[in-house]
Motif scaffolding. Structure first.
Motif, PDB file in Angstrom:
ATOM      1  N   LEU A  62       0.832  -1.208   0.000  1.00 39.22           N
ATOM      2  CA  LEU A  62       0.000   0.000   0.000  1.00 39.22           C
ATOM      3  C   LEU A  62       0.867   1.260   0.000  1.00 39.22           C
ATOM      4  N   GLU A  63       1.876   1.262   0.833  1.00 38.15           N
ATOM      5  CA  GLU A  63       2.721   2.451   0.945  1.00 38.15           C
ATOM      6  C   GLU A  63       3.664   2.612  -0.240  1.00 38.15           C
ATOM      7  N   MET A  64       4.287   1.530  -0.659  1.00 41.60           N
ATOM      8  CA  MET A  64       5.293   1.641  -1.717  1.00 41.60           C
ATOM      9  C   MET A  64       4.672   1.895  -3.086  1.00 41.60           C
ATOM     10  N   THR A  65       3.463   1.400  -3.326  1.00 38.80           N
ATOM     11  CA  THR A  65       2.801   1.729  -4.599  1.00 38.80           C
ATOM     12  C   THR A  65       2.465   3.219  -4.652  1.00 38.80           C
ATOM     13  N   SER A  66       2.139   3.805  -3.503  1.00 40.91           N
ATOM     14  CA  SER A  66       1.914   5.246  -3.451  1.00 40.91           C
ATOM     15  C   SER A  66       3.196   6.004  -3.756  1.00 40.91           C
ATOM     16  N   VAL A  67       4.325   5.516  -3.230  1.00 41.26           N
ATOM     17  CA  VAL A  67       5.619   6.152  -3.490  1.00 41.26           C
ATOM     18  C   VAL A  67       5.955   6.091  -4.972  1.00 41.26           C
ATOM     19  N   VAL A  68       5.748   4.921  -5.592  1.00 41.08           N
ATOM     20  CA  VAL A  68       6.054   4.780  -7.021  1.00 41.08           C
ATOM     21  C   VAL A  68       5.230   5.773  -7.831  1.00 41.08           C
ATOM     22  N   GLY A  69       3.934   5.879  -7.495  1.00 45.05           N
ATOM     23  CA  GLY A  69       3.084   6.821  -8.213  1.00 45.05           C
ATOM     24  C   GLY A  69       3.562   8.256  -8.059  1.00 45.05           C
ATOM     25  N   ALA A  70       3.953   8.627  -6.847  1.00 44.95           N
ATOM     26  CA  ALA A  70       4.423   9.995  -6.604  1.00 44.95           C
ATOM     27  C   ALA A  70       5.712  10.281  -7.369  1.00 44.95           C
ATOM     28  N   LEU A  71       6.649   9.335  -7.327  1.00 40.71           N
ATOM     29  CA  LEU A  71       7.932   9.547  -8.003  1.00 40.71           C
ATOM     30  C   LEU A  71       7.754   9.654  -9.514  1.00 40.71           C
ATOM     31  N   LEU A  72       6.847   8.868 -10.069  1.00 34.25           N
ATOM     32  CA  LEU A  72       6.610   8.929 -11.512  1.00 34.25           C
ATOM     33  C   LEU A  72       6.017  10.271 -11.937  1.00 34.25           C
ATOM     34  N   LEU A  73       5.362  10.957 -11.014  1.00 35.12           N
ATOM     35  CA  LEU A  73       4.714  12.229 -11.350  1.00 35.12           C
ATOM     36  C   LEU A  73       5.595  13.446 -11.080  1.00 35.12           C
ATOM     37  N   VAL A  74       6.721  13.257 -10.402  1.00 29.98           N
ATOM     38  CA  VAL A  74       7.599  14.395 -10.102  1.00 29.98           C
ATOM     39  C   VAL A  74       8.043  15.140 -11.362  1.00 29.98           C
ATOM     40  N   PRO A  75       8.448  14.455 -12.455  1.00 28.20           N
ATOM     41  CA  PRO A  75       8.839  15.200 -13.664  1.00 28.20           C
ATOM     42  C   PRO A  75       7.719  16.074 -14.216  1.00 28.20           C
ATOM     43  N   ALA A  76       6.474  15.600 -14.160  1.00 29.06           N
ATOM     44  CA  ALA A  76       5.350  16.403 -14.652  1.00 29.06           C
ATOM     45  C   ALA A  76       5.147  17.643 -13.784  1.00 29.06           C
ATOM     46  N   VAL A  77       5.264  17.468 -12.467  1.00 24.31           N
ATOM     47  CA  VAL A  77       5.139  18.623 -11.566  1.00 24.31           C
ATOM     48  C   VAL A  77       6.274  19.609 -11.816  1.00 24.31           C
ATOM     49  N   ALA A  78       7.481  19.097 -12.059  1.00 25.26           N
ATOM     50  CA  ALA A  78       8.629  19.966 -12.327  1.00 25.26           C
ATOM     51  C   ALA A  78       8.415  20.781 -13.600  1.00 25.26           C
ATOM     52  N   ALA A  79       7.862  20.148 -14.628  1.00 23.09           N
ATOM     53  CA  ALA A  79       7.602  20.860 -15.882  1.00 23.09           C
ATOM     54  C   ALA A  79       6.576  21.967 -15.680  1.00 23.09           C
ATOM     55  N   LEU A  80       5.547  21.683 -14.879  1.00 21.22           N
ATOM     56  CA  LEU A  80       4.522  22.693 -14.599  1.00 21.22           C
ATOM     57  C   LEU A  80       5.100  23.821 -13.755  1.00 21.22           C
ATOM     58  N   GLU A  81       5.823  23.487 -12.695  1.00 19.37           N
ATOM     59  CA  GLU A  81       6.368  24.503 -11.798  1.00 19.37           C
ATOM     60  C   GLU A  81       7.350  25.409 -12.523  1.00 19.37           C
ATOM     61  N   ARG A  82       8.063  24.881 -13.506  1.00 23.48           N
ATOM     62  CA  ARG A  82       9.013  25.695 -14.267  1.00 23.48           C
ATOM     63  C   ARG A  82       8.273  26.767 -15.078  1.00 23.48           C
TER      64      ARG A  82
END
Length: 283
Positions: A53-73
């Motif tokens: 339960l916890e690690m699947t949430s981590v994988v999902g969050a890490l996969l989305l970091v590049p998208a958040v970085a592109a938006l924040e830029r």
């Protein structure tokens, strides 16, 4: 490689490393807490499910970091921040949450039955479940965008400091930031400076300036401009060429008299930098 590209790369690398290290650690603590709580309440401990339960949430969050970085830029959180920027970022947290839920639910649907023999059900009450996840994901989204913004500010500061030192070395002038303005001073006109919180009180050519910088950065600029400066106190810096007299005090500290008539107090810890003998008579 362009300077802007290098800045973004360093910003991204720092945040990615922080996320890769901290997210699994937080998830591990949560998983162990779930295991402990289950042991205390029912005695029936399922080790695999809490960790999945916890690690699947981590994988999902890490996969989305590049998208958040592109938006924040494109929509910076600090520089040029407007209500429109805030609204865009808030609106973006919704698809971020939906994507995060979609990734972790998909992984759990496949992995939990394989590990425990039980089916995984998420959408028992879709609206309640999604709102529950959104509250957590909104915090996660803010943390990631905050880390990106902070990291970029750090890199911008380093970039400006490096540029100021290069300019000091080439032109012999200081570059200081004060209240949104850039001040240029002849480095050889520098007399002395004193740290004041996040600012430094700089005296040069009989005038006082209060730029937002550190005493160390100012010292490095002066060294780059070939000005012979000396630290006389942890919060004070003096142009050695401006010193006319150094007087020891009974406490072991020193009084430093400058050419403009100013007297600067120096600490005993730094008196050796003034080439003053330890047995010099106090005044």
């Amino acid at each position: 490689m362009s300077t802007d590209h290098e800045l973004e790369r360093r910003t991204w690398v720092r945040v990615a490393l922080i996320c890769v290290v901290t997210f699994p650690l937080v998830a591990a603590v949560n998983a162990m807490t779930l295991v402990t709580d289950a042991r205390r309440s029912t005695g029936d401990v399922q080790w695999a499910e809490p960790w999945l339960l916890e690690m699947t949430s981590v994988v999902g969050a890490l996969l989305l970091v590049p998208a958040v970085a592109a938006l924040e830029r494109r929509v910076p959180l600090v520089s040029g921040m407007t209500l429109r920027h805030g609204a865009v970022l808030l609106a973006a947290s919704v698809p971020f949450s939906l994507a995060h839920v979609g990734i972790m639910v998909g992984l759990r649907t496949v992995l939990i039955p394989l590990a425990t023999g039980k089916a995984y059900a998420f959408f028992v009450d879709p609206l309640t479940d999604l709102l529950y996840e959104y509250r957590k994901d909104l915090f996660l989204f803010v943390v990631i965008t905050g880390l990106l913004t902070l990291s970029r500010q750090i890199e911008l500061g380093r970039q400006e400091t490096a540029a100021a030192r290069a300019d000091a070395r080439e032109s012999g002038r200081l570059t200081l930031k004060s209240q949104g303005h850039t001040i240029h001073l002849r480095a050889r006109d520098f007399s002395w400076a004193q740290a004041s919180g996040n600012y430094v009180d700089v005296m040069a050519a009989g005038k006082s300036y209060l730029p937002r910088t550190t005493l160390n950065d100012l010292e490095q600029q002066l060294h780059s401009a070939k000005v012979d400066v000396v630290r006389v106190h942890r919060s004070r810096l003096v142009n050695r060429e401006q010193i006319t007299e150094v007087r020891p005090t009974r406490s072991g500290d020193v009084e430093i008299h400058l050419a403009d008539g100013t007297t600067v107090k120096g600490s005993r810890r730094y008196r050796d930098r003034l080439s003053l003998p330890d047995n010099a008579p106090p005044q």
